[in-house]
Write a protein that holds these residues in place. Structure first.
Motif, mmCIF file in Angstrom:
data_model
loop_
_atom_site.group_PDB
_atom_site.id
_atom_site.type_symbol
_atom_site.label_atom_id
_atom_site.label_comp_id
_atom_site.label_asym_id
_atom_site.label_seq_id
_atom_site.Cartn_x
_atom_site.Cartn_y
_atom_site.Cartn_z
ATOM 1 N N THR A 15 0.925 -1.378 -0.055
ATOM 2 C CA THR A 15 0.033 0.012 -0.014
ATOM 3 C C THR A 15 0.877 1.642 -0.237
ATOM 4 O OG1 THR A 15 0.128 -0.034 2.083
ATOM 5 C CG2 THR A 15 -1.966 -0.888 1.123
ATOM 6 N N GLN A 16 1.918 1.494 0.066
ATOM 7 C CA GLN A 16 2.970 2.612 1.103
ATOM 8 C C GLN A 16 3.868 2.278 -0.618
ATOM 9 O OE1 GLN A 16 3.746 1.733 4.733
ATOM 10 N NE2 GLN A 16 2.402 3.466 5.130
ATOM 11 N N ALA A 17 4.271 3.115 -1.320
ATOM 12 C CA ALA A 17 5.158 3.740 -2.285
ATOM 13 C C ALA A 17 6.512 4.715 -2.128
ATOM 14 C CB ALA A 17 5.093 3.750 -3.259
ATOM 15 N N LEU A 18 7.334 4.653 -2.251
ATOM 16 C CA LEU A 18 8.514 5.541 -1.837
ATOM 17 C C LEU A 18 9.225 6.214 -3.247
ATOM 18 C CD1 LEU A 18 11.305 3.286 0.248
ATOM 19 C CD2 LEU A 18 9.244 5.152 0.749
ATOM 20 N N PHE A 19 9.288 7.203 -3.473
ATOM 21 C CA PHE A 19 9.850 8.668 -4.213
ATOM 22 C C PHE A 19 11.508 9.558 -3.824
ATOM 23 C CE2 PHE A 19 9.827 12.604 -6.165
ATOM 24 C CZ PHE A 19 10.311 11.483 -7.733
ATOM 25 N N ALA A 20 11.897 8.706 -4.130
ATOM 26 C CA ALA A 20 13.449 9.756 -3.895
ATOM 27 C C ALA A 20 13.530 10.777 -4.921
ATOM 28 C CB ALA A 20 14.644 8.652 -4.075
ATOM 29 N N ILE A 21 14.207 11.681 -4.020
ATOM 30 C CA ILE A 21 14.381 13.335 -4.354
ATOM 31 C C ILE A 21 16.303 13.344 -4.094
ATOM 32 C CG2 ILE A 21 14.033 15.074 -4.381
ATOM 33 C CD1 ILE A 21 11.625 15.544 -3.390
ATOM 34 N N ARG A 22 16.830 13.036 -5.473
ATOM 35 C CA ARG A 22 18.315 13.670 -4.958
ATOM 36 C C ARG A 22 19.217 14.858 -5.324
ATOM 37 N NH1 ARG A 22 15.707 10.261 -8.807
ATOM 38 N NH2 ARG A 22 15.201 11.807 -10.625
ATOM 39 N N GLY A 23 19.637 14.569 -4.363
ATOM 40 C CA GLY A 23 20.344 15.895 -4.049
ATOM 41 C C GLY A 23 20.006 17.354 -3.604
ATOM 42 N N VAL A 24 20.421 18.345 -3.761
ATOM 43 C CA VAL A 24 19.480 19.384 -2.537
ATOM 44 C C VAL A 24 18.330 20.154 -2.603
ATOM 45 C CG1 VAL A 24 20.086 21.677 -1.807
ATOM 46 C CG2 VAL A 24 20.994 19.839 -1.496
ATOM 47 N N SER A 25 17.236 19.964 -2.861
ATOM 48 C CA SER A 25 16.158 21.377 -3.943
ATOM 49 C C SER A 25 16.279 22.192 -3.757
ATOM 50 C CB SER A 25 15.050 21.204 -3.215
ATOM 51 O OG SER A 25 14.829 21.926 -2.219
ATOM 52 N N LYS A 26 15.990 23.141 -4.798
ATOM 53 C CA LYS A 26 16.025 24.702 -5.100
ATOM 54 C C LYS A 26 15.242 24.938 -4.222
ATOM 55 C CE LYS A 26 15.553 28.064 -8.832
ATOM 56 N NZ LYS A 26 16.080 28.834 -10.270
ATOM 57 N N ASN A 27 15.976 26.064 -3.563
ATOM 58 C CA ASN A 27 14.961 27.872 -2.689
ATOM 59 C C ASN A 27 14.013 28.334 -4.015
ATOM 60 O OD1 ASN A 27 14.555 29.396 -1.388
ATOM 61 N ND2 ASN A 27 16.299 29.451 -0.415
ATOM 62 N N VAL A 28 12.974 27.944 -3.145
ATOM 63 C CA VAL A 28 11.877 28.352 -4.291
ATOM 64 C C VAL A 28 10.998 29.836 -3.774
ATOM 65 C CG1 VAL A 28 11.618 26.184 -5.102
ATOM 66 C CG2 VAL A 28 9.925 26.560 -3.408
ATOM 67 N N TYR A 29 12.113 30.115 -2.615
ATOM 68 C CA TYR A 29 11.529 31.558 -2.234
ATOM 69 C C TYR A 29 10.883 32.423 -2.999
ATOM 70 C CZ TYR A 29 9.950 34.550 0.977
ATOM 71 O OH TYR A 29 9.777 36.168 2.113
ATOM 72 N N LYS A 30 11.489 33.224 -3.535
ATOM 73 C CA LYS A 30 11.178 33.815 -5.016
ATOM 74 C C LYS A 30 11.740 33.646 -6.109
ATOM 75 C CE LYS A 30 13.393 37.318 -1.554
ATOM 76 N NZ LYS A 30 14.514 38.096 -1.683
ATOM 77 N N ALA A 31 11.454 32.069 -6.445
ATOM 78 C CA ALA A 31 11.546 31.725 -8.111
ATOM 79 C C ALA A 31 9.713 31.658 -8.669
ATOM 80 C CB ALA A 31 11.944 30.182 -8.221
ATOM 81 N N THR A 32 9.703 32.057 -10.318
ATOM 82 C CA THR A 32 8.618 32.006 -10.677
ATOM 83 C C THR A 32 8.729 30.469 -10.973
ATOM 84 O OG1 THR A 32 10.227 31.544 -12.851
ATOM 85 C CG2 THR A 32 9.000 34.427 -11.578
ATOM 86 N N ILE A 33 6.752 29.849 -11.269
ATOM 87 C CA ILE A 33 6.307 29.425 -10.965
ATOM 88 C C ILE A 33 7.592 27.917 -12.686
ATOM 89 C CG2 ILE A 33 4.880 28.954 -13.350
ATOM 90 C CD1 ILE A 33 4.049 26.597 -10.431
ATOM 91 N N ASP A 34 7.881 29.160 -13.655
ATOM 92 C CA ASP A 34 8.393 28.699 -14.275
ATOM 93 C C ASP A 34 9.856 28.109 -14.095
ATOM 94 O OD1 ASP A 34 6.614 28.695 -16.727
ATOM 95 O OD2 ASP A 34 6.838 30.874 -17.451
ATOM 96 N N GLN A 35 10.241 28.385 -13.273
ATOM 97 C CA GLN A 35 11.675 28.495 -12.854
ATOM 98 C C GLN A 35 12.055 27.584 -11.517
ATOM 99 O OE1 GLN A 35 12.760 32.605 -11.356
ATOM 100 N NE2 GLN A 35 14.343 32.634 -12.357
ATOM 101 N N ILE A 36 10.588 26.991 -11.288
ATOM 102 C CA ILE A 36 10.206 26.078 -10.493
ATOM 103 C C ILE A 36 10.135 24.540 -11.491
ATOM 104 C CG2 ILE A 36 9.204 24.580 -8.700
ATOM 105 C CD1 ILE A 36 8.665 27.751 -7.410
ATOM 106 N N ILE A 37 9.152 24.554 -12.443
ATOM 107 C CA ILE A 37 8.582 23.438 -13.155
ATOM 108 C C ILE A 37 8.913 23.573 -14.841
ATOM 109 C CG2 ILE A 37 7.422 22.191 -11.407
ATOM 110 C CD1 ILE A 37 5.244 23.024 -12.727
ATOM 111 N N GLY A 38 8.715 22.979 -15.402
ATOM 112 C CA GLY A 38 8.578 22.498 -17.189
ATOM 113 C C GLY A 38 9.865 22.689 -17.295
ATOM 114 N N PRO A 39 10.177 22.910 -18.395
ATOM 115 C CA PRO A 39 11.377 22.655 -19.059
ATOM 116 C C PRO A 39 12.651 23.397 -19.161
ATOM 117 C CG PRO A 39 9.554 23.754 -20.971
ATOM 118 C CD PRO A 39 8.622 23.474 -19.860
#
Length: 78
Positions: A15-39
């Motif tokens: 019933t439970q799956a795992l999804f690993a996020i590799r490395g350090v995620s970007k600080n998205v506090y002042k980022a736009t949605i295009d800088q966070i996701i998308g191409p």
């Protein structure tokens, strides 16, 4: 041991799956949605959006969320 390693031992794989996020995620506090996701965005966040299935922004649809519960865990690294 990584966060995923500890969780893998204690989960119910039926019933439970795992999804690993590799490395350090970007600080998205002042980022736009295009800088966070998308191409031009962060690969880890793009993968997470795909796994969840409900999209983001104007296309967000909670009824398409693939899971009843999401647990986010991380290592204790500073």
């Amino acid at each position: 041991m990584s966060a995923k390693g500890s969780l893998k031992k204690s989960r119910d794989p039926k019933t439970q799956a795992l999804f690993a996020i590799r490395g350090v995620s970007k600080n998205v506090y002042k980022a736009t949605i295009d800088q966070i996701i998308g191409p031009n965005g962060n690969r880890e966040f793009n993968d997470l959006v795909k796994v969840m299935g409900c999209n983001v922004g104007a296309k967000f649809d909670l009824s398409k969320l693939q899971f009843n519960r999401i647990i986010i865990a991380s290592d204790a690294d500073i």
